[in-house]
Design an enzyme around this catalytic site. Structure first.
Site, PDB file in Angstrom:
ATOM      1  N   HIS A  71      31.582  -1.023   8.755  1.00 55.86           N
ATOM      2  CA  HIS A  71      30.642   0.007   8.408  1.00 55.86           C
ATOM      3  C   HIS A  71      29.304  -0.223   8.317  1.00 55.86           C
ATOM      4  O   HIS A  71      28.422   0.370   8.790  1.00 55.86           O
ATOM      5  CB  HIS A  71      31.143   0.841   7.435  1.00 55.86           C
ATOM      6  N   HIS A 105      25.320   0.882   9.641  1.00 62.03           N
ATOM      7  CA  HIS A 105      23.945   0.926   9.185  1.00 62.03           C
ATOM      8  C   HIS A 105      22.922  -0.377   9.702  1.00 62.03           C
ATOM      9  O   HIS A 105      21.776   0.168   9.996  1.00 62.03           O
ATOM     10  CB  HIS A 105      24.055   0.403   7.570  1.00 62.03           C
ATOM     11  N   GLU A 115      24.165   9.311   7.438  1.00 63.27           N
ATOM     12  CA  GLU A 115      25.424   9.073   7.527  1.00 63.27           C
ATOM     13  C   GLU A 115      26.329   9.882   8.441  1.00 63.27           C
ATOM     14  O   GLU A 115      27.060   9.553   9.118  1.00 63.27           O
ATOM     15  CB  GLU A 115      26.247   9.074   6.080  1.00 63.27           C
ATOM     16  N   SER A 145      30.567   4.233  13.157  1.00 62.64           N
ATOM     17  CA  SER A 145      31.294   3.166  12.723  1.00 62.64           C
ATOM     18  C   SER A 145      33.066   3.712  12.775  1.00 62.64           C
ATOM     19  O   SER A 145      33.708   2.700  12.450  1.00 62.64           O
ATOM     20  CB  SER A 145      30.942   2.778  11.459  1.00 62.64           C
TER      21      SER A 145
HETATM   22 FE   LIG Z   1      27.383   4.308   4.932  1.00 64.81          FE
END
Ligand SMILES: [Fe+2]
Length: 296
Positions: A175, A180, A221, A240
């Site tokens: 993730h 990110h 997010e 992700s």
């Molecule tokens: Fe996150």
């Protein structure tokens, strides 16, 4: 009732760091280790837990500015990475925004092995100035968000348990990197992350921090936007997870009203029923930037 596949994907986006209240899983500083929950997929795997502890020690001993030591991933864990990419390659082509695909190309991440944070950090820093620093597990939301002001993304280094390659009940290196790190390679998304960090630094009220965390959730997010008439993802929790990328098309899409987003509750343990969708990447960037710059 949900099918087993849906269950497998259900919690892949959980990221407690943006929840502003104290939780029993949050820890007071970046160097604390979080214990595995009894229902964590790796709870009964002694070898996995020992490796998690070794990786946690890397974070405990890490001093900002040091080169990040390599994590001792196993063959099985590299296989988890390959499985994740197998699910994501096509999903990205179909559902990721152009800015993300461009960053992915520029970073040129390996898909046959888990890249070390050290190498990913160097590539991201060269593109946007952001760098990664290791943490042992979930840290206080304030510690996590404030670090963004200094161009630092606090990243976990362990990978989810191999028995559940498409599910993780906590943020893991997949993730962090695929979501990110790739988005932070975009100078414009890096700028937005940095602005969030700067606000957190000067925000003392819990209520204001909570509103900002919701804005972070519905943009960084779980942000979506329109591109050539199609809904595309720029949010890390979506990008992700192949399951999330599919599910976002079933969400109720609302115009990007950040004041509304700051009051919109969310459930991190389920697919998001509501998403905020601007008309373009430029519109998202400008709207969010203006909102953050005017934050009181
Ligand atoms: Fe996150």
């Amino acid at each position: 009732m949900r099918t087993e596949t849906e269950q497998t994907l259900l919690l892949d986006h959980v990221d407690m760091r943006i929840v502003t209240g104290e939780t029993e899983h949050s820890v007071p500083d970046r160097n604390s280790i979080v214990q595995l929950d009894p229902d964590h997929p790796g709870f009964r795997d002694g070898e996995y837990r020992a490796r998690r502890n070794r990786i946690a020690e890397i974070a405990l001993e890490y001093q900002p500015g040091d080169s990040i030591p390599d994590a001792p991933y196993t063959t099985e864990e590299h296989e988890v990475w390959r499985t994740i990419w197998k699910a994501l390659d096509e999903a990205h082509e179909e559902h990721a925004c152009a800015e993300y695909l461009e960053c992915l190309k520029r970073l040129n991440l390996p898909k046959d092995r888990i890249p070390q944070l050290r190498e990913v950090s160097a590539r991201v820093e060269a593109l946007s100035g952001f760098r990664l620093e290791p943490v042992a597990g979930l840290v206080e939301p304030r510690v996590f968000l404030e670090s963004l002001a200094n161009n630092v993304f606090l990243s976990t280094q362990y990978i989810r348990h191999h028995s559940t390659p498409l599910y993780t009940p906590e943020p893991d290196v997949a993730h962090e990197i695929i979501g990110h790190a790739v988005t932070l390679a975009s100078p414009r998304l890096a700028e937005l992350n940095r602005l969030v960090g700067q606000i957190v630094k000067r925000t003392t009220e819990a209520e204001a921090l909570e509103r900002l965390a919701r804005v972070y959730w519905f943009t960084i997010e779980f942000g979506v936007l329109r591109e050539d008439g199609k809904v595309k993802a720029y949010g890390t929790g979506l990008l992700s997870s192949a399951g999330e990328l599919e599910a976002m098309h079933r969400a109720n899409l609302r115009p990007l009203d950040l004041e509304a987003a700051s009051h919109q509750d969310f459930d991190p343990t389920d697919f998001q029923p509501i998403l905020f969708c601007p008309d373009s990447f430029d519109a998202m960037h400008q709207t969010l930037k203006d909102y953050l710059l005017c934050w009181k």
